[in-house]
Scaffold this active site. Sequence first.
Site, PDB file in Angstrom:
ATOM      1  CG  HIS A  67      10.878   3.703 -13.884  1.00 23.46           C
ATOM      2  ND1 HIS A  67      10.748   2.236 -13.504  1.00 23.46           N
ATOM      3  CD2 HIS A  67       9.983   4.091 -14.397  1.00 23.46           C
ATOM      4  CE1 HIS A  67       9.269   2.252 -14.134  1.00 23.46           C
ATOM      5  NE2 HIS A  67       9.054   3.301 -13.624  1.00 23.46           N
ATOM      6  N   PRO A  68      14.022   6.091 -15.511  1.00 20.45           N
ATOM      7  CG  PRO A  68      13.748   7.176 -16.631  1.00 20.45           C
ATOM      8  CD  PRO A  68      12.762   6.175 -16.224  1.00 20.45           C
ATOM      9  CB  SER A  84      10.290   8.804 -19.004  1.00 20.96           C
ATOM     10  OG  SER A  84       9.544   8.084 -18.842  1.00 20.96           O
ATOM     11  CD  GLU A  87       5.165   9.461 -17.750  1.00 19.82           C
ATOM     12  OE1 GLU A  87       4.546   8.711 -17.708  1.00 19.82           O
ATOM     13  OE2 GLU A  87       6.026   9.033 -17.485  1.00 19.82           O
ATOM     14  CB  VAL A 120       9.892   4.878  -9.414  1.00 19.39           C
ATOM     15  CG1 VAL A 120       9.065   5.071 -10.314  1.00 19.39           C
ATOM     16  CG2 VAL A 120      11.232   4.376 -10.234  1.00 19.39           C
ATOM     17  CB  ILE A 121       7.765  10.136  -7.586  1.00 18.30           C
ATOM     18  CG1 ILE A 121       6.278  11.171  -7.074  1.00 18.30           C
ATOM     19  CG2 ILE A 121       8.490  11.039  -8.176  1.00 18.30           C
ATOM     20  CD1 ILE A 121       6.721  11.814  -6.256  1.00 18.30           C
ATOM     21  CB  ALA A 123       7.228  12.783 -13.465  1.00 15.94           C
TER      22      ALA A 123
HETATM   23  N1  LIG Z   1      12.598   8.083 -11.489  1.00 12.00           N
HETATM   24  C1  LIG Z   1      11.254   8.530 -11.730  1.00 12.00           C
HETATM   25  O1  LIG Z   1      10.090   8.843 -10.750  1.00 12.00           O
HETATM   26  N2  LIG Z   1      10.781   8.859 -13.613  1.00 12.00           N
HETATM   27  C2  LIG Z   1       9.610   9.014 -14.007  1.00 12.00           C
HETATM   28  N3  LIG Z   1       8.184   9.356 -13.319  1.00 12.00           N
HETATM   29  C3  LIG Z   1       7.603   9.626 -14.206  1.00 12.00           C
HETATM   30  O2  LIG Z   1       6.177   9.926 -13.863  1.00 12.00           O
HETATM   31  N4  LIG Z   1       7.641   9.686 -15.499  1.00 12.00           N
HETATM   32  C4  LIG Z   1       9.863   8.969 -15.336  1.00 12.00           C
HETATM   33  O3  LIG Z   1      10.240   9.049 -16.263  1.00 12.00           O
END
Ligand SMILES: NC(=O)NC1=NC(=O)NC1=O
Length: 174
Positions: A67-68, A84, A87, A120-121, A123
């Site tokens: 995930h970025p 992404s 989002e 990671v969440i 977004a």
């Molecule tokens: N590190 C992240 O949480 N990345 C991301 N969450 C998302 O909902 N889209 C993303 O790219």
Amino acid sequence: MDIHAVNRMSYEEFLDVFGNIIEKCPLITAAVWSNHPFSSLNGIEERVYEFIDHLPPSGKEGILRCHPDLAGRELTSGSLTIESQQEQRQAGLTSLSTEERETLGLLNSQYKTKFGFPFVICAKMSDKYKIMEEMRSRLQNDPSQELLKGIEEVKKICHLRVQQLSNGVGLPTK
Ligand SMILES: NC(=O)NC1=NC(=O)NC1=O
């Protein structure tokens, strides 16, 4: 898009459409194809979640590492996947002040240093203020807790991506 259209797809078409429902992990979609035909779109999601839940911790960590970062270098360099990008934009991460960007960058690196995988969440279900708050509070968690929390968020992202596909909205053009 309904499940009958999906079940008429070739493997290649299925991968084209569903290959990024887990960010940059087309292998999961390719593996889930073994279960076709599917009873419902929900059934596709359930197979994806089963695949992920059966992975060892290193496999789960690998998914998070695909995930970025939020408001990270891929966003600034314009190399985010379409999903992404949409989002992160929706969470207001494309219009950060310099101070907000620096704060997020710092929190991201603190998180990665502690856990060895990125924060990671989902977004789309959050915004820049809630994201920073979540980062600060989740930094206090222990690694096993955070691994499960991150995977939980990956599943929420997947659900929204499948929902977007099924609404026939398709993927936003760049
Ligand atoms: N590190 C992240 O949480 N990345 C991301 N969450 C998302 O909902 N889209 C993303 O790219």
